[in-house]
Write a protein that holds these residues in place. Structure first.
Motif, PDB file in Angstrom:
ATOM      1  N   TYR A  28      13.534 -32.278 -19.283  1.00  0.00           N
ATOM      2  CA  TYR A  28      12.772 -33.527 -19.193  1.00  0.00           C
ATOM      3  C   TYR A  28      11.659 -33.486 -20.232  1.00  0.00           C
ATOM      4  O   TYR A  28      11.122 -32.422 -20.538  1.00  0.00           O
ATOM      5  CB  TYR A  28      12.188 -33.702 -17.791  1.00  0.00           C
ATOM      6  CG  TYR A  28      13.222 -34.157 -16.793  1.00  0.00           C
ATOM      7  CD1 TYR A  28      13.332 -35.489 -16.436  1.00  0.00           C
ATOM      8  CD2 TYR A  28      14.128 -33.247 -16.258  1.00  0.00           C
ATOM      9  CE1 TYR A  28      14.311 -35.913 -15.542  1.00  0.00           C
ATOM     10  CE2 TYR A  28      15.115 -33.657 -15.363  1.00  0.00           C
ATOM     11  CZ  TYR A  28      15.188 -34.994 -15.014  1.00  0.00           C
ATOM     12  OH  TYR A  28      16.152 -35.407 -14.146  1.00  0.00           O
ATOM     13  N   SER A  57       5.775 -17.879 -21.893  1.00  0.00           N
ATOM     14  CA  SER A  57       6.339 -17.842 -20.552  1.00  0.00           C
ATOM     15  C   SER A  57       6.199 -19.224 -19.887  1.00  0.00           C
ATOM     16  O   SER A  57       5.159 -19.861 -19.991  1.00  0.00           O
ATOM     17  CB  SER A  57       5.598 -16.783 -19.742  1.00  0.00           C
ATOM     18  OG  SER A  57       6.248 -16.625 -18.527  1.00  0.00           O
ATOM     19  N   GLY A  58       7.281 -19.646 -19.249  1.00  0.00           N
ATOM     20  CA  GLY A  58       7.232 -20.898 -18.488  1.00  0.00           C
ATOM     21  C   GLY A  58       7.475 -22.155 -19.297  1.00  0.00           C
ATOM     22  O   GLY A  58       7.347 -23.266 -18.775  1.00  0.00           O
ATOM     23  N   GLY A  60      10.342 -23.072 -20.538  1.00  0.00           N
ATOM     24  CA  GLY A  60      11.681 -23.621 -20.288  1.00  0.00           C
ATOM     25  C   GLY A  60      12.767 -22.996 -21.149  1.00  0.00           C
ATOM     26  O   GLY A  60      13.801 -23.621 -21.380  1.00  0.00           O
ATOM     27  N   LYS A  61      12.576 -21.742 -21.578  1.00  0.00           N
ATOM     28  CA  LYS A  61      13.547 -21.122 -22.483  1.00  0.00           C
ATOM     29  C   LYS A  61      14.930 -21.015 -21.837  1.00  0.00           C
ATOM     30  O   LYS A  61      15.943 -21.231 -22.469  1.00  0.00           O
ATOM     31  CB  LYS A  61      13.059 -19.730 -22.924  1.00  0.00           C
ATOM     32  CG  LYS A  61      11.787 -19.801 -23.769  1.00  0.00           C
ATOM     33  CD  LYS A  61      11.385 -18.468 -24.322  1.00  0.00           C
ATOM     34  CE  LYS A  61      10.939 -17.485 -23.257  1.00  0.00           C
ATOM     35  NZ  LYS A  61       9.753 -17.927 -22.479  1.00  0.00           N
ATOM     36  N   ARG A 244       6.181 -23.966 -15.721  1.00  0.00           N
ATOM     37  CA  ARG A 244       6.308 -23.276 -14.435  1.00  0.00           C
ATOM     38  C   ARG A 244       5.034 -23.436 -13.608  1.00  0.00           C
ATOM     39  O   ARG A 244       5.097 -23.701 -12.407  1.00  0.00           O
ATOM     40  CB  ARG A 244       6.616 -21.794 -14.634  1.00  0.00           C
ATOM     41  CG  ARG A 244       6.750 -21.072 -13.281  1.00  0.00           C
ATOM     42  CD  ARG A 244       7.077 -19.606 -13.388  1.00  0.00           C
ATOM     43  NE  ARG A 244       8.397 -19.395 -13.940  1.00  0.00           N
ATOM     44  CZ  ARG A 244       8.612 -18.831 -15.112  1.00  0.00           C
ATOM     45  NH1 ARG A 244       7.604 -18.422 -15.857  1.00  0.00           N
ATOM     46  NH2 ARG A 244       9.828 -18.656 -15.547  1.00  0.00           N
ATOM     47  N   LYS A 247       4.916 -26.944 -12.251  1.00  0.00           N
ATOM     48  CA  LYS A 247       5.860 -27.128 -11.133  1.00  0.00           C
ATOM     49  C   LYS A 247       5.295 -26.512  -9.851  1.00  0.00           C
ATOM     50  O   LYS A 247       5.330 -27.140  -8.780  1.00  0.00           O
ATOM     51  CB  LYS A 247       7.195 -26.476 -11.508  1.00  0.00           C
ATOM     52  CG  LYS A 247       8.291 -26.679 -10.496  1.00  0.00           C
ATOM     53  CD  LYS A 247       9.593 -26.090 -11.015  1.00  0.00           C
ATOM     54  CE  LYS A 247      10.723 -26.301 -10.028  1.00  0.00           C
ATOM     55  NZ  LYS A 247      11.992 -25.744 -10.519  1.00  0.00           N
TER      56      LYS A 247
HETATM   57  N1  ATP Z   1      11.598 -29.566 -19.922  1.00  0.00           N
HETATM   58  C1  ATP Z   1      11.733 -29.216 -18.631  1.00  0.00           C
HETATM   59  N2  ATP Z   1      12.231 -30.098 -17.744  1.00  0.00           N
HETATM   60  C2  ATP Z   1      12.356 -29.772 -16.444  1.00  0.00           C
HETATM   61  N3  ATP Z   1      12.015 -28.583 -15.921  1.00  0.00           N
HETATM   62  C3  ATP Z   1      11.529 -27.656 -16.751  1.00  0.00           C
HETATM   63  C4  ATP Z   1      11.361 -27.915 -18.154  1.00  0.00           C
HETATM   64  N4  ATP Z   1      10.864 -26.813 -18.738  1.00  0.00           N
HETATM   65  C5  ATP Z   1      10.712 -25.890 -17.767  1.00  0.00           C
HETATM   66  N5  ATP Z   1      11.131 -26.393 -16.566  1.00  0.00           N
HETATM   67  C6  ATP Z   1      11.076 -25.671 -15.275  1.00  0.00           C
HETATM   68  O1  ATP Z   1       9.991 -24.762 -15.362  1.00  0.00           O
HETATM   69  C7  ATP Z   1      10.326 -23.489 -14.818  1.00  0.00           C
HETATM   70  C8  ATP Z   1      10.224 -22.425 -15.895  1.00  0.00           C
HETATM   71  O2  ATP Z   1      11.269 -22.611 -16.840  1.00  0.00           O
HETATM   72  P1  ATP Z   1      12.086 -21.363 -17.447  1.00  0.00           P
HETATM   73  O3  ATP Z   1      12.368 -20.341 -16.394  1.00  0.00           O
HETATM   74  O4  ATP Z   1      13.253 -21.895 -18.200  1.00  0.00           O
HETATM   75  O5  ATP Z   1      10.938 -20.823 -18.442  1.00  0.00           O
HETATM   76  P2  ATP Z   1      10.968 -19.546 -19.389  1.00  0.00           P
HETATM   77  O6  ATP Z   1      10.458 -20.011 -20.709  1.00  0.00           O
HETATM   78  O7  ATP Z   1      12.338 -18.932 -19.347  1.00  0.00           O
HETATM   79  O8  ATP Z   1       9.880 -18.594 -18.736  1.00  0.00           O
HETATM   80  P3  ATP Z   1       9.775 -16.963 -18.787  1.00  0.00           P
HETATM   81  O9  ATP Z   1       9.466 -16.590 -20.210  1.00  0.00           O
HETATM   82  O10 ATP Z   1       8.649 -16.657 -17.862  1.00  0.00           O
HETATM   83  O11 ATP Z   1      11.105 -16.444 -18.320  1.00  0.00           O
HETATM   84  C9  ATP Z   1      11.728 -23.630 -14.244  1.00  0.00           C
HETATM   85  O12 ATP Z   1      11.618 -23.948 -12.869  1.00  0.00           O
HETATM   86  C10 ATP Z   1      12.312 -24.800 -15.014  1.00  0.00           C
HETATM   87  O13 ATP Z   1      13.260 -25.462 -14.240  1.00  0.00           O
END
Ligand code: ATP
Ligand code: MG
Length: 340
Positions: A28, A57-58, A60-61, A244, A247
């Motif tokens: 989104y 971190s967080g 959305g990777k 994150r 959320k």
């Molecule tokens: N653009 C987005 N739209 C909807 N939800 C999102 C979006 N970006 C992140 N989220 C939500 O935010 C949370 C964190 O996303 P995600 O786990 O992909 O992050 P990450 O970058 O992998 O973090 P980390 O480095 O801590 O592993 C998840 O619950 C994900 O569903």
């Protein structure tokens, strides 16, 4: 004498819901930064190129990785996420490539690794810079040749797997510090993409917050709405924990709300060192002010009972009214007058 009808105080404080927008895959956001990212993803998804996702971190990777997979011709094949940082160094080779029976103590049967499980699909190597350097060499060889053998085996196995990797570190710095092999970086970063931090896409905050609220409403069969003040609070904050953190903040405020969701100022809430909640226990730092400790216990208990205020009050040995007063004070950052 007839009186003019009073405006509904709730209605006047409720935020207008933003127009619903379609996500790109699972993502989104309509800001410039997200639009650029999605345009890149749309192009690279159609190819076999390795992708390195870089972002705090967080941001959305993992969703970015899954979106690439879902938009590719491999969408119906497996998507296998592997957290390289969470697997002990002595096990990672067997986890990735499998092992034969008896190849080491504890290898009681043959084991198929993540690469074989991902055959035809995509493997997502998360936290790639946390992988031990000697394993990085082996991984590079597999990526170059497309072949490997299980630990303790001689059979050459070749699989068709697309590789997407991610890191929350700056990969160049990780190379300079000796944590990330430069040759592997070049092999993985055929197509590097950056997941932008939330502070660089403030235009997405309201939309994301509404998306999460819709999600929690649907999950709990509720119909809660944001107050106008909540939206202002959300937009004004820098979100060091990115999406994150947003959320989780919305979730917590959702649980506390009856109808109108009030988000407390996160910059005030985050001044308190967060206790760890694991398996129903709460670690509170020695020296935490009592008021803060009480707050954490109350909110953790409410969370534990999934927002059931009656159960929370009974368990904590306070009246329902006292609990409501407390929650009201926490939501609105009011001083606490009544001792528990
Ligand atoms: N653009 C987005 N739209 C909807 N939800 C999102 C979006 N970006 C992140 N989220 C939500 O935010 C949370 C964190 O996303 P995600 O786990 O992909 O992050 P990450 O970058 O992998 O973090 P980390 O480095 O801590 O592993 C998840 O619950 C994900 O569903
Ligand atoms: Mg992740």
């Amino acid at each position: 004498m007839s009186r003019a009808p009073k405006p509904d105080p709730i209605e006047s404080e409720v935020a207008e819901k933003p127009a619903a927008t379609e996500p790109f895959g699972l993502l989104y956001g309509r800001s410039e930064a997200m639009t650029q990212l999605c345009n890149q993803l749309a192009k690279v998804a159609q190819t076999f190129a390795s992708v390195l996702i870089i972002g705090e971190s967080g941001t959305g990777k993992e969703l970015v990785a899954k979106t690439i997979h879902d938009r590719s011709q491999r969408a119906k094949q497996p998507f296998i996420p592997v957290n390289c940082g969470a697997i002990p160094a002595n096990l990672i080779e067997a986890e990735l490539f499998g092992h034969e029976k008896g190849s080491f103590t504890g290898a009681v049967s043959q084991h198929v690794g993540y690469f074989e499980h991902a055959s035809g699909g995509t493997i997502f190597l998360d936290e790639i810079t946390e992988m031990a350097p000697e394993m990085q060499v082996k991984l590079l060889r597999v990526l170059e040749t497309g072949c490997f053998h299980r630990v303790g085996g001689i059979e050459q196995i070749s699989v068709d797997v697309r590789v997407i990797a991610a890191t929350n570190r700056d990969p160049r710095t990780a190379v300079e510090e000796g944590a990330f092999r430069e040759d592997l970086l070049y092999r993985l970063a055929v197509f590097p993409v950056r997941a932008p931090p939330l502070r660089e896409r403030q235009g997405d905050i309201e939309l994301l917050a509404q998306h999460f609220l819709d999600h929690f409403n649907a999950a709990e069969k509720a119909n809660k709405v944001f107050s106008k003040r909540s939206i202002e609070t959300l937009k004004a904050y820098a979100w060091p924990g990115n999406v994150r953190e947003l959320k989780n903040t919305v979730h917590r405020a959702f649980i506390l709300a009856d109808k109108v969701v009030e988000v407390p100022n996160p910059s005030i809430a985050s001044r308190v060192k967060k206790p760890l909640l694991r398996d129903g226990t709460l670690n509170v730092w020695i020296g935490t002010p009592l008021a803060d400790a009480q707050r954490e216990i109350i909110l953790a208990t409410l969370n534990h009972f999934e927002g059931d205020k009656r159960k929370t009050a009974t368990t904590l040995g306070v009246s329902l009214k006292t609990l409501y007063n407390r929650l009201d004070a926490y939501q609105n950052n009011l001083p606490l007058n009544d001792p528990l």
